[in-house]
Design a protein around this motif. Structure first.
Motif, PDB file in Angstrom:
ATOM      1  N   LYS A  43       0.860  -1.178   0.000  1.00 59.99           N
ATOM      2  CA  LYS A  43       0.000   0.000   0.000  1.00 59.99           C
ATOM      3  C   LYS A  43       0.900   1.232   0.000  1.00 59.99           C
ATOM      4  O   LYS A  43       1.862   1.315   0.770  1.00 59.99           O
ATOM      5  CB  LYS A  43      -0.886  -0.018   1.239  1.00 59.99           C
ATOM      6  N   ALA A  44       0.613   2.191  -0.876  1.00 57.28           N
ATOM      7  CA  ALA A  44       1.451   3.384  -0.982  1.00 57.28           C
ATOM      8  C   ALA A  44       1.309   4.237   0.272  1.00 57.28           C
ATOM      9  O   ALA A  44       0.222   4.357   0.849  1.00 57.28           O
ATOM     10  CB  ALA A  44       1.075   4.188  -2.214  1.00 57.28           C
ATOM     11  N   GLY A  45       2.416   4.830   0.698  1.00 56.15           N
ATOM     12  CA  GLY A  45       2.412   5.677   1.878  1.00 56.15           C
ATOM     13  C   GLY A  45       1.976   7.095   1.569  1.00 56.15           C
ATOM     14  O   GLY A  45       1.618   7.433   0.435  1.00 56.15           O
ATOM     15  N   PRO A  46       1.996   7.966   2.577  1.00 53.42           N
ATOM     16  CA  PRO A  46       1.620   9.364   2.382  1.00 53.42           C
ATOM     17  C   PRO A  46       2.498  10.028   1.314  1.00 53.42           C
ATOM     18  O   PRO A  46       3.673   9.708   1.179  1.00 53.42           O
ATOM     19  CB  PRO A  46       1.854   9.989   3.762  1.00 53.42           C
ATOM     20  N   GLU A  67      -5.349   7.215  -0.980  1.00 53.39           N
ATOM     21  CA  GLU A  67      -5.125   6.157  -0.003  1.00 53.39           C
ATOM     22  C   GLU A  67      -5.261   4.761  -0.603  1.00 53.39           C
ATOM     23  O   GLU A  67      -4.902   3.773   0.017  1.00 53.39           O
ATOM     24  CB  GLU A  67      -6.081   6.306   1.187  1.00 53.39           C
ATOM     25  N   HIS A  68      -5.789   4.639  -1.824  1.00 52.85           N
ATOM     26  CA  HIS A  68      -5.909   3.349  -2.488  1.00 52.85           C
ATOM     27  C   HIS A  68      -4.787   3.101  -3.488  1.00 52.85           C
ATOM     28  O   HIS A  68      -4.799   2.098  -4.192  1.00 52.85           O
ATOM     29  CB  HIS A  68      -7.260   3.237  -3.201  1.00 52.85           C
ATOM     30  N   MET A  69      -3.846   4.014  -3.552  1.00 50.83           N
ATOM     31  CA  MET A  69      -2.728   3.820  -4.463  1.00 50.83           C
ATOM     32  C   MET A  69      -1.795   2.729  -3.929  1.00 50.83           C
ATOM     33  O   MET A  69      -1.751   2.452  -2.729  1.00 50.83           O
ATOM     34  CB  MET A  69      -1.957   5.130  -4.640  1.00 50.83           C
ATOM     35  N   ILE A  70      -1.081   2.090  -4.836  1.00 53.39           N
ATOM     36  CA  ILE A  70      -0.164   1.025  -4.455  1.00 53.39           C
ATOM     37  C   ILE A  70       1.268   1.403  -4.839  1.00 53.39           C
ATOM     38  O   ILE A  70       1.497   2.249  -5.710  1.00 53.39           O
ATOM     39  CB  ILE A  70      -0.536  -0.309  -5.119  1.00 53.39           C
ATOM     40  N   GLU A  71       2.200   0.748  -4.154  1.00 56.54           N
ATOM     41  CA  GLU A  71       3.623   0.878  -4.492  1.00 56.54           C
ATOM     42  C   GLU A  71       4.108  -0.495  -4.930  1.00 56.54           C
ATOM     43  O   GLU A  71       3.913  -1.475  -4.212  1.00 56.54           O
ATOM     44  CB  GLU A  71       4.415   1.355  -3.292  1.00 56.54           C
ATOM     45  N   ILE A  72       4.679  -0.582  -6.104  1.00 57.33           N
ATOM     46  CA  ILE A  72       5.258  -1.852  -6.527  1.00 57.33           C
ATOM     47  C   ILE A  72       6.779  -1.707  -6.557  1.00 57.33           C
ATOM     48  O   ILE A  72       7.314  -0.678  -6.976  1.00 57.33           O
ATOM     49  CB  ILE A  72       4.720  -2.341  -7.885  1.00 57.33           C
ATOM     50  N   THR A  73       7.436  -2.736  -6.047  1.00 55.04           N
ATOM     51  CA  THR A  73       8.898  -2.792  -6.043  1.00 55.04           C
ATOM     52  C   THR A  73       9.295  -4.013  -6.859  1.00 55.04           C
ATOM     53  O   THR A  73       8.785  -5.108  -6.621  1.00 55.04           O
ATOM     54  CB  THR A  73       9.439  -2.913  -4.617  1.00 55.04           C
ATOM     55  N   VAL A  74      10.168  -3.821  -7.828  1.00 54.87           N
ATOM     56  CA  VAL A  74      10.502  -4.907  -8.744  1.00 54.87           C
ATOM     57  C   VAL A  74      11.997  -5.223  -8.703  1.00 54.87           C
ATOM     58  O   VAL A  74      12.817  -4.354  -8.396  1.00 54.87           O
ATOM     59  CB  VAL A  74      10.091  -4.576 -10.201  1.00 54.87           C
ATOM     60  N   GLN A  75      12.297  -6.481  -8.985  1.00 55.65           N
ATOM     61  CA  GLN A  75      13.680  -6.914  -9.215  1.00 55.65           C
ATOM     62  C   GLN A  75      13.854  -7.106 -10.713  1.00 55.65           C
ATOM     63  O   GLN A  75      13.145  -7.900 -11.329  1.00 55.65           O
ATOM     64  CB  GLN A  75      13.961  -8.239  -8.510  1.00 55.65           C
ATOM     65  N   ILE A  76      14.801  -6.376 -11.272  1.00 54.88           N
ATOM     66  CA  ILE A  76      15.075  -6.469 -12.704  1.00 54.88           C
ATOM     67  C   ILE A  76      16.436  -7.125 -12.895  1.00 54.88           C
ATOM     68  O   ILE A  76      17.438  -6.688 -12.318  1.00 54.88           O
ATOM     69  CB  ILE A  76      15.067  -5.073 -13.369  1.00 54.88           C
ATOM     70  N   SER A 100      11.373   1.046  -7.223  1.00 51.04           N
ATOM     71  CA  SER A 100      10.025   1.197  -6.675  1.00 51.04           C
ATOM     72  C   SER A 100       9.308   2.350  -7.361  1.00 51.04           C
ATOM     73  O   SER A 100       9.901   3.408  -7.616  1.00 51.04           O
ATOM     74  CB  SER A 100      10.070   1.474  -5.170  1.00 51.04           C
ATOM     75  N   VAL A 101       8.029   2.142  -7.664  1.00 50.76           N
ATOM     76  CA  VAL A 101       7.186   3.191  -8.257  1.00 50.76           C
ATOM     77  C   VAL A 101       5.794   3.072  -7.640  1.00 50.76           C
ATOM     78  O   VAL A 101       5.462   2.060  -7.023  1.00 50.76           O
ATOM     79  CB  VAL A 101       7.084   3.055  -9.793  1.00 50.76           C
ATOM     80  N   VAL A 102       4.987   4.103  -7.818  1.00 49.44           N
ATOM     81  CA  VAL A 102       3.609   4.070  -7.326  1.00 49.44           C
ATOM     82  C   VAL A 102       2.649   4.163  -8.503  1.00 49.44           C
ATOM     83  O   VAL A 102       3.023   4.525  -9.612  1.00 49.44           O
ATOM     84  CB  VAL A 102       3.340   5.226  -6.332  1.00 49.44           C
ATOM     85  N   GLY A 103       1.396   3.804  -8.228  1.00 53.44           N
ATOM     86  CA  GLY A 103       0.371   3.874  -9.258  1.00 53.44           C
ATOM     87  C   GLY A 103      -0.984   3.546  -8.663  1.00 53.44           C
ATOM     88  O   GLY A 103      -1.090   3.094  -7.515  1.00 53.44           O
ATOM     89  N   HIS A 104      -2.027   3.751  -9.452  1.00 53.24           N
ATOM     90  CA  HIS A 104      -3.378   3.438  -8.992  1.00 53.24           C
ATOM     91  C   HIS A 104      -3.706   1.966  -9.220  1.00 53.24           C
ATOM     92  O   HIS A 104      -4.550   1.395  -8.520  1.00 53.24           O
ATOM     93  CB  HIS A 104      -4.392   4.323  -9.721  1.00 53.24           C
ATOM     94  N   THR A 105      -3.069   1.340 -10.196  1.00 57.34           N
ATOM     95  CA  THR A 105      -3.226  -0.081 -10.476  1.00 57.34           C
ATOM     96  C   THR A 105      -1.847  -0.632 -10.834  1.00 57.34           C
ATOM     97  O   THR A 105      -0.881   0.138 -10.988  1.00 57.34           O
ATOM     98  CB  THR A 105      -4.185  -0.329 -11.648  1.00 57.34           C
ATOM     99  N   ILE A 106      -1.739  -1.952 -10.996  1.00 52.42           N
ATOM    100  CA  ILE A 106      -0.452  -2.529 -11.395  1.00 52.42           C
ATOM    101  C   ILE A 106      -0.047  -2.013 -12.771  1.00 52.42           C
ATOM    102  O   ILE A 106       1.106  -1.631 -12.988  1.00 52.42           O
ATOM    103  CB  ILE A 106      -0.522  -4.069 -11.408  1.00 52.42           C
ATOM    104  N   GLU A 107      -0.994  -1.995 -13.709  1.00 54.02           N
ATOM    105  CA  GLU A 107      -0.680  -1.528 -15.066  1.00 54.02           C
ATOM    106  C   GLU A 107      -0.219  -0.079 -15.044  1.00 54.02           C
ATOM    107  O   GLU A 107       0.753   0.299 -15.714  1.00 54.02           O
ATOM    108  CB  GLU A 107      -1.923  -1.685 -15.953  1.00 54.02           C
TER     109      GLU A 107
END
Length: 405
Positions: A43-46, A67-76, A100-107
């Motif tokens: 879940k994305a922080g403030p 508050e519904h945004m997500i944070e995705i962290t990836v290994q490349i 790491s990046v944020v977004g409203h959905t995974i896409e």
């Protein structure tokens, strides 16, 4: 004349076949791709909106709140740095890049990630998806659409729930493997092979999630001492939301309840006539599940037969020789196993989470009852909450050890 026709056919075949010898028209070198090995979803922080890139929309133009945004962290994977074995020396370059990046959905987050990565993102080698417990409790349905639509994502990828933030699993450094995602994926696969966990790949989870008479489950991970990772139980769901977790030992009880044949979990059992205990390990199990209607209400009978062995005794001086000693150990193991499975069923009933799939037994055996009484998945969960059941366990100890002979 026929010779000219023969030559004409040869020329035609040559013209037709030459394009097929040119290779894949849309091929791309591996060095020209950003291969993602693992994704952690938190879940994305403030302040998430301040980090967001305006790629798929302008800020404030969509209705999903911050508050519904997500944070995705990836290994490349970094080309040329993925090792074939464990790390052998310090100071070597890291084999993966963590972003790491944020977004409203995974896409949406993937689009934002692409803005920071030069090469095209490729998900064909994705091995692991980690969901933080916070995200799992809010619901995973919002992620399923993208994951199921994307043809690059293999259904054999592992998906787990983490006690800590999922991003921590992208940076943890286990000493047995330099690439954390590969270590975690292999860890899940190995535990399945050893009989310590049921199959839990993403395709299996989706199949269970779509079932009308069964709820989903996933491995529950916890980081120990910043380097070691432990499967600390099983996360169980009601619909798309995580509603609880088991203790590690209850994984074995769950596997007995679903009929997994291969054993793997030991139980401490009292040695008759002594104040000593022995560790009795399940080697194999065979489960029969019978659905019936008692007074018009659903009832389940679970019968489990174990084949076990004595793995260890607390005191090496205590002998297990007599036939009645073995029979007493078998009864002790059976009683403990029976109570553990009964308690686990009761625990999941309180959460209205039928991870055992008892509902599918009723739906298959009593279709008319199901049509008349179970209109929705929620109807079955209400029935499952008050489902009556009996658990019977029988144990046969085949080996007591060379020391006792």
């Amino acid at each position: 004349m026929s010779q000219n026709r023969y030559k004409a056919k040869q020329i035609f075949l040559l013209i037709f076949l030459v394009p097929l010898l040119t290779g894949c028209w849309d091929s791309r070198e591996i060095e020209q791709r950003s291969t993602i090995l693992a994704i952690g979803i938190d879940k994305a922080g403030p302040g998430a909106e301040e980090r967001e890139a305006e790629v798929s929309h302008r800020k404030g133009d969509i209705s999903i709140p911050e508050e519904h945004m997500i944070e995705i962290t990836v290994q490349i994977a970094i080309p040329g740095r993925i090792p074939l074995g464990p790390q052998v020396g310090a100071g070597e370059k890291k084999p993966v890049l963590v972003v790491s990046v944020v977004g409203h959905t995974i896409e949406d987050a993937i689009y934002n990630l692409q803005q920071e990565i030069a090469d095209e993102i490729f998900l064909g080698h994705l091995r692991l998806i980690v969901l933080s417990e916070e995200v799992a409790k809010e619901g995973v349905k919002r992620f399923n659409d993208y994951l199921r639509r994307n043809p690059e994502i293999r259904r054999t990828a592992s998906i787990v729930v983490s006690k800590e933030k999922a991003s921590k699993y992208m940076e943890v450094s286990p000493e047995l493997e330099r690439v954390p995602s590969l270590y975690l994926a292999e860890m899940v696969d190995s535990l399945v092979d050893l009989g310590k966990f049921p199959e839990s790949f993403i395709g299996k989870f989706w199949s269970t999630f779509s079932s009308k008479g069964q709820d989903g489950y996933l491995p529950y991970f916890q980081i120990k001492e910043k380097k070691t990772i432990q499967i600390n139980g099983l996360a169980y769901f009601q619909g798309d939301k995580m509603v609880g977790k088991t203790r590690p030992q209850e994984i074995g009880s769950f596997m007995a309840g679903i009929g997994a044949e291969k054993g793997g979990y030991p139980i401490f059992t009292d040695i008759p006539g002594n104040k000593e205990i022995a560790l009795v390990q399940a080697v194999k199990r065979k489960t029969k599940i019978k659905a019936s209607l008692k007074n018009g209400k659903p009832h389940i009978l679970v019968k489990v037969r174990y084949e076990g062995k004595v793995s260890e005794k607390e005191s090496p001086n205590v002998k297990i020789k007599k036939e009645e000693d073995i029979r007493a150990l078998e009864r002790g193991f059976s009683n403990t196993s029976q109570k553990s499975l009964s308690d686990l069923i009761a625990k999941t009933q309180k959460a209205k989470s039928d991870i055992f799939g008892f509902g599918e037994y009723f739906r298959g055996k009593f279709p008319e009852y199901w049509k008349q009484n179970v209109k929705t998945e929620e109807d079955w969960r209400n029935i499952y909450e008050n489902l009556s059941y009996d658990v019977e366990v029988d144990t046969y100890i085949r080996h007591s050890g060379m020391k006792d002979k």
